[in-house]
Design an enzyme around this catalytic site. Sequence first.
Site: not given
Ligand code: IFM
Length: 473
Positions: A169, A376
């Site tokens: 990200e 994710e």
């Molecule tokens: O916890 C975070 C992660 O580190 C990166 N993506 C989003 C998740 C939830 O906010």
Amino acid sequence: MTEQEPISFPDGFLWGTATASFQVEGAAHEDGRGQSIWDRFCREPGRVLHGDTGDVACDHYHRMEADLELMSELGLRAYRFSIAWPRVLPEGRGAVNQAGLDFYRRLVDGLRARDILPVATLYHWDLPDTLGQAGGWLQRDTAEAFGDYTAAVVEALGEGMGMWITLNEPWCSAWLGYAIGVHAPGRTDMGEALAAHHHLLLAHARAVAALRSGPGNAPVGITLNLGAVRAASDHPDDLAAARRIDGNHNRIFLDPLFAGHYPDDMVEWMGDWRPGLSVISEGDAAAIAAPIDFLGVNYYSPATVAAPERALASAAEGLVGLAPEPGTFGDAYRATMLSRLGAPTTAMGWEIDSSGLQELLTRLGAEVPVPLYVTENGAACEDYRNCDGEVVDTERIDYLDAHLRAARAAIDAGADLRGYFAWSLMDNFEWSYGYSKRFGLVYVDYPTGERVPKASARWYKEVIGRNGLAGRS
Ligand code: IFM
């Protein structure tokens, strides 16, 4: 709830969970680990809820063997973790800390011994503080240092690695860190965010080159938190605002990575945010567009966007949002983010809408020339242990079930989706929210470190076992 059919996923679909070093490891001052920008940020008053830090986190550094057993019991086929740059190179560059590399070697070997594919992210936001103090991602040199760090990591861990992810990200590193200011280093300058953005993509490029020339042959990719961006209405001003947010969240990554240039409309829009664009050098575009093997996609919630002057008009449609403050990110992009009144949300306040995942994956399936992985996806819920000591997180199961159905629908629509990683294996440090938000399939009792698999962990194990979802009524 309407009747839901059982569904299955393609053979070989990769099922995993994800975590990140700063969020779970702890042991912040042990075995030679250097300080990261997040260690510093946590200590700045008002930055992180309750002044929480990553000093202990889930104590995964000390509990790694037990956590590996837990993963095995859950039937995971893959585990996505991140490598802490300051554990490997405490000063960001220079002398390698062997103890740090040894920790990850044990993790990779422990995963392989349990037939779980190791998927390593090289950067999940814990930049060595020495580099942060020297200007962090505003410096081109940080990208070069990332290339050297990657070379040291692949030399030590290349054999046995299952997949490499360069950055997690980078939108958050650049725009939350340098424009919105809620992530380390907490800056609020659009020009800086743009410079950081470019240097992060350059760091990705340097890492791809280092990984390609190191040992092992694991596929190489990057993970982006791309958005399912929707205009609040068909009004031309709302459509234009949504197009700008799509530019900032999506095209400002996808175009340089896959087409070798930044989007023209964005370059024009961002032109004033100096020194942002002036950091681009000859050769950068070609390096950033070097081929990769897959794209990782993190998805939680869709974004609905209106032009600020139309935010009131949107209220009539049940969409609410505040016109952005002058000088903020929303003001710079002339965009208001809206929430749907009464829509279900997670404990983060994020709207639950699985159709956004389907929309995003279907779009990427058509636009991106490499396979996709959801690296994710998950929900923060108000989890608690009941009087039997159990955590019955039905809401999380509903969320995951709906999003997996959306992922399957995207596959049916042509997306080459190869795997799915639930965020997260266990509750952990949720950045500026500290430990107040729980995303885990496994509950962590922070005072004792005890792990308690939630109902969702048992449910996910069954999903993996049947390579699909049972019917629901
Ligand atoms: O916890 C975070 C992660 O580190 C990166 N993506 C989003 C998740 C939830 O906010």
